[in-house]
Design an enzyme around this catalytic site. Sequence first.
Site, PDB file in Angstrom:
ATOM      1  N   GLY A  19      -2.867 -11.270  -3.170  1.00 56.28           N
ATOM      2  CA  GLY A  19      -4.074 -10.430  -3.269  1.00 56.28           C
ATOM      3  C   GLY A  19      -3.871  -9.032  -2.726  1.00 56.28           C
ATOM      4  CD  GLU A  27       9.779  10.744 -25.164  1.00 57.45           C
ATOM      5  OE1 GLU A  27      10.184  10.841 -26.333  1.00 57.45           O
ATOM      6  OE2 GLU A  27       9.298  11.686 -24.521  1.00 57.45           O
ATOM      7  CG  HIS A  54       2.818  -7.041  -2.481  1.00 54.22           C
ATOM      8  ND1 HIS A  54       3.977  -6.814  -3.185  1.00 54.22           N
ATOM      9  CD2 HIS A  54       2.833  -6.161  -1.451  1.00 54.22           C
ATOM     10  CE1 HIS A  54       4.661  -5.838  -2.605  1.00 54.22           C
ATOM     11  NE2 HIS A  54       3.995  -5.427  -1.548  1.00 54.22           N
ATOM     12  CB  ALA A 114      12.930  12.074 -24.403  1.00 59.06           C
ATOM     13  CB  SER A 164       4.514   5.181 -34.405  1.00 55.25           C
ATOM     14  OG  SER A 164       4.023   4.552 -33.258  1.00 55.25           O
TER      15      SER A 164
HETATM   16  C1  LIG Z   1       0.516   9.258 -21.165  1.00 58.29           C
HETATM   17  C2  LIG Z   1       1.116   9.687 -22.468  1.00 58.29           C
HETATM   18  C3  LIG Z   1       1.999  10.763 -22.489  1.00 58.29           C
HETATM   19  C4  LIG Z   1       2.535  11.199 -23.703  1.00 58.29           C
HETATM   20  N1  LIG Z   1       3.360  12.292 -23.735  1.00 58.29           N
HETATM   21  C5  LIG Z   1       3.746  12.809 -24.932  1.00 58.29           C
HETATM   22  C6  LIG Z   1       4.472  14.029 -25.003  1.00 58.29           C
HETATM   23  O1  LIG Z   1       4.826  14.634 -24.004  1.00 58.29           O
HETATM   24  N2  LIG Z   1       4.751  14.543 -26.238  1.00 58.29           N
HETATM   25  C7  LIG Z   1       4.392  13.920 -27.385  1.00 58.29           C
HETATM   26  O2  LIG Z   1       4.658  14.447 -28.448  1.00 58.29           O
HETATM   27  N3  LIG Z   1       3.739  12.737 -27.344  1.00 58.29           N
HETATM   28  C8  LIG Z   1       3.400  12.168 -26.153  1.00 58.29           C
HETATM   29  N4  LIG Z   1       2.704  10.983 -26.111  1.00 58.29           N
HETATM   30  C9  LIG Z   1       2.389  10.289 -27.347  1.00 58.29           C
HETATM   31  C10 LIG Z   1       3.207   9.009 -27.509  1.00 58.29           C
HETATM   32  O3  LIG Z   1       4.539   9.298 -27.813  1.00 58.29           O
HETATM   33  C11 LIG Z   1       2.501   8.159 -28.599  1.00 58.29           C
HETATM   34  O4  LIG Z   1       1.299   7.708 -28.005  1.00 58.29           O
HETATM   35  C12 LIG Z   1       3.352   6.991 -29.045  1.00 58.29           C
HETATM   36  O5  LIG Z   1       4.485   7.429 -29.738  1.00 58.29           O
HETATM   37  C13 LIG Z   1       2.569   6.028 -29.941  1.00 58.29           C
HETATM   38  O6  LIG Z   1       1.815   6.704 -30.901  1.00 58.29           O
HETATM   39  P1  LIG Z   1       0.254   6.371 -31.048  1.00 58.29           P
HETATM   40  O7  LIG Z   1      -0.347   6.446 -29.696  1.00 58.29           O
HETATM   41  O8  LIG Z   1      -0.315   7.231 -32.101  1.00 58.29           O
HETATM   42  O9  LIG Z   1       0.204   4.869 -31.495  1.00 58.29           O
HETATM   43  P2  LIG Z   1       0.338   4.291 -33.023  1.00 58.29           P
HETATM   44  O10 LIG Z   1       1.493   4.955 -33.688  1.00 58.29           O
HETATM   45  O11 LIG Z   1      -0.989   4.387 -33.636  1.00 58.29           O
HETATM   46  O12 LIG Z   1       0.718   2.795 -32.710  1.00 58.29           O
HETATM   47  C14 LIG Z   1      -0.243   1.770 -32.444  1.00 58.29           C
HETATM   48  C15 LIG Z   1       0.468   0.419 -32.464  1.00 58.29           C
HETATM   49  O13 LIG Z   1       1.074   0.185 -33.747  1.00 58.29           O
HETATM   50  C16 LIG Z   1       2.452  -0.090 -33.600  1.00 58.29           C
HETATM   51  N5  LIG Z   1       3.199   0.473 -34.733  1.00 58.29           N
HETATM   52  C17 LIG Z   1       3.045   1.693 -35.314  1.00 58.29           C
HETATM   53  N6  LIG Z   1       3.941   1.861 -36.300  1.00 58.29           N
HETATM   54  C18 LIG Z   1       4.683   0.737 -36.347  1.00 58.29           C
HETATM   55  C19 LIG Z   1       5.774   0.281 -37.154  1.00 58.29           C
HETATM   56  N7  LIG Z   1       6.322   1.024 -38.120  1.00 58.29           N
HETATM   57  N8  LIG Z   1       6.290  -0.945 -36.910  1.00 58.29           N
HETATM   58  C20 LIG Z   1       5.793  -1.730 -35.930  1.00 58.29           C
HETATM   59  N9  LIG Z   1       4.758  -1.356 -35.148  1.00 58.29           N
HETATM   60  C21 LIG Z   1       4.216  -0.152 -35.349  1.00 58.29           C
HETATM   61  C22 LIG Z   1       2.845   0.563 -32.280  1.00 58.29           C
HETATM   62  O14 LIG Z   1       3.992  -0.044 -31.714  1.00 58.29           O
HETATM   63  C23 LIG Z   1       1.604   0.319 -31.441  1.00 58.29           C
HETATM   64  O15 LIG Z   1       1.655  -0.982 -30.918  1.00 58.29           O
HETATM   65  C24 LIG Z   1       2.195  10.517 -24.897  1.00 58.29           C
HETATM   66  C25 LIG Z   1       1.326   9.415 -24.858  1.00 58.29           C
HETATM   67  C26 LIG Z   1       0.784   9.009 -23.675  1.00 58.29           C
HETATM   68  C27 LIG Z   1      -0.164   7.838 -23.672  1.00 58.29           C
END
Ligand SMILES: Cc1cc2nc3c(=O)[nH]c(=O)nc-3n(C[C@H](O)[C@H](O)[C@H](O)COP(=O)(O)OP(=O)(O)OC[C@H]3O[C@@H](n4cnc5c(N)ncnc54)[C@H](O)[C@@H]3O)c2cc1C
Length: 559
Positions: free
Chosen positions: A413, A436, A411, A291, A181
């Site tokens: 089960g 995103e 649906h 996006a 994030s």
């Molecule tokens: C299947 C998949 C495809 C993806 N594709 C891409 C891609 O093509 N390109 C790319 O760059 N990334 C991609 N991602 C990454 C995706 O964008 C990130 O997983 C997402 O932005 C969240 O980051 P994180 O997983 O590090 O979670 P974290 O940032 O660690 O978040 C964990 C939790 O904390 C919360 N949180 C964090 N900061 C705050 C805040 N300031 N306020 C409130 N809550 C907060 C979040 O909402 C979440 O609930 C992909 C991820 C997945 C799972």
Amino acid sequence: MNYYLDNPILKQQFSHSLMEKIVKLKEKNFEYAKEVSIAPLNFEDALDSYDKVLEIIGEICGDIIAPNAERVDLEGPHLENGRVVYAKGTQENLKALTDAKLFGMSLPYKYNGLNFPMIPYVMAAELVSRADGGFANIWGLQDCAETIHEFASEEIKNEFLPRINEGATCSMDLTEPDAGSDLQAVQLKATFDETSDCWRLNGVKRFITNGDADIKLVLARSEEGTKDGRGLSYFVYDKRDNAVIVRRLENKLGIKGSPTCELVFKNAPAKLVGDRRMGLIKYVMSLMNGARLGIGAQSVGIAEAAWQEAHKYAQEREQFGKPINTFPAVYEMLHNMRAKIDAARAILYETARCVDIYKLLQEVAKERPLTPEERTEMKYYNKLADALTPMLKLMASEFCNQICYDAIQVHGGTGYMKDFPVERMYRDARITSIYEGTSQLQVVAAIRPVINETYSSLIEIFEKTELPQEFEHVKFELNTMRALYEHARKSVSNMNSEEMLDLHARRLVEMAAYIIMTYLLLFDALRCSSLKDSVNHFLRYGKAVCVGHLEYIRSDACE
Ligand SMILES: Cc1cc2nc3c(=O)[nH]c(=O)nc-3n(C[C@H](O)[C@H](O)[C@H](O)COP(=O)(O)OP(=O)(O)OC[C@H]3O[C@@H](n4cnc5c(N)ncnc54)[C@H](O)[C@@H]3O)c2cc1C
């Protein structure tokens, strides 16, 4: 089966009053028609062309992509020597769309694109997502071309953009193990190599959708010693340079056909897009907004597919001697699902229109000074697009999850079994509220227009719209909801605490969203009478949410 023709609700988006303005801007008042054989001669001709292309996409979705979806979900992609090999069905889908020249739909004619505005492009994204939510990612990443077109040099544009139409795929490489994030924490290193006169990228990216794409847009730290977003720049990398390895493919819950990759960049040559230091601040923000609109379309598409399945099943399945859709508990679920889809679709296309107008005016501004009216208009729609995008992403993705949950419930089960597609859709839906920008991060973006009253001003404009008598009750209820929203806003503001604002932010954003989305759905219903039922269901549902949210905030204020 044709996914465009079997859903006549979609077409009404073309009868919106702003459509003609958008088409004229996109086609430069139909000047292109003088030089380009496929350019439309006038507004009607343009609509006819969108219709024909969407018909082709609808057919490919119904006849190829949707029938392949189950097989792709089972097989998934795999790795061979650090390279991704798509599932067989994915390869067929890509071939069908490339052969039909459906990559680069929104790119200008000079890059072999179709020069389509956002509305038909977003509609195509919705159709592809309905057919297969996972595959929609691979196709939808052509959004990256928009960023290249908007910000890169002529040389980069000429090098990369014509390849999109030939089927070159893209990826958006932002996330790293310690930067999710919080993208300001990105560490992947970019250094300028004087000898070869190019940038070199070194480091690791993770969770990158379609990470082995032909064209990659990469966020990297170009300014040594910096720690925040101002030290990040944006780069384009060509897979043919063979300097990025896919180290791992994630094994995940859903969107199984969409490869999620961990990447290692080893001295990878890359070209700078736009200016140094503007990577996160300007270009990624723009790319992410596009996006997020795409995830809005993906959410509506998956939700539509789940609803179609649930609706059909509820007509056919009998219990206690009658079809289950005659039980109030079941038909209420179906009505609410339908209403949420229609409302999410209403904000999806409204956001697309706002993006279209301000971006097209930005393009005009590159060629001649805008008139004062045009400048005001550009600023207005830019502000609105920025305010509506996080609201759309939040609401559409959360609705998509709820709708897929309910589709399984309808649906019983059977829905839990792999024999029916709702099981896959439920898994595919889950990611929409995570990538995103998670729902929580959308709220962080959307609380600004709550505070600076952008949403309130928009609602005020909506309130001035003359409505037919039959919708007077809707207006009355929406006025009540507006009063509840303003009351909630004041209560939170009176708490005088940043923490309390963060705590109630989602409630405030949702209240604004239910009001704005009901209005937008109502405006759609004025052009398409089959949406009237959804207006009434969504209104009732949204009012209950607003009442509940205000009560919760009030009880917190009293403590
Ligand atoms: C299947 C998949 C495809 C993806 N594709 C891409 C891609 O093509 N390109 C790319 O760059 N990334 C991609 N991602 C990454 C995706 O964008 C990130 O997983 C997402 O932005 C969240 O980051 P994180 O997983 O590090 O979670 P974290 O940032 O660690 O978040 C964990 C939790 O904390 C919360 N949180 C964090 N900061 C705050 C805040 N300031 N306020 C409130 N809550 C907060 C979040 O909402 C979440 O609930 C992909 C991820 C997945 C799972």
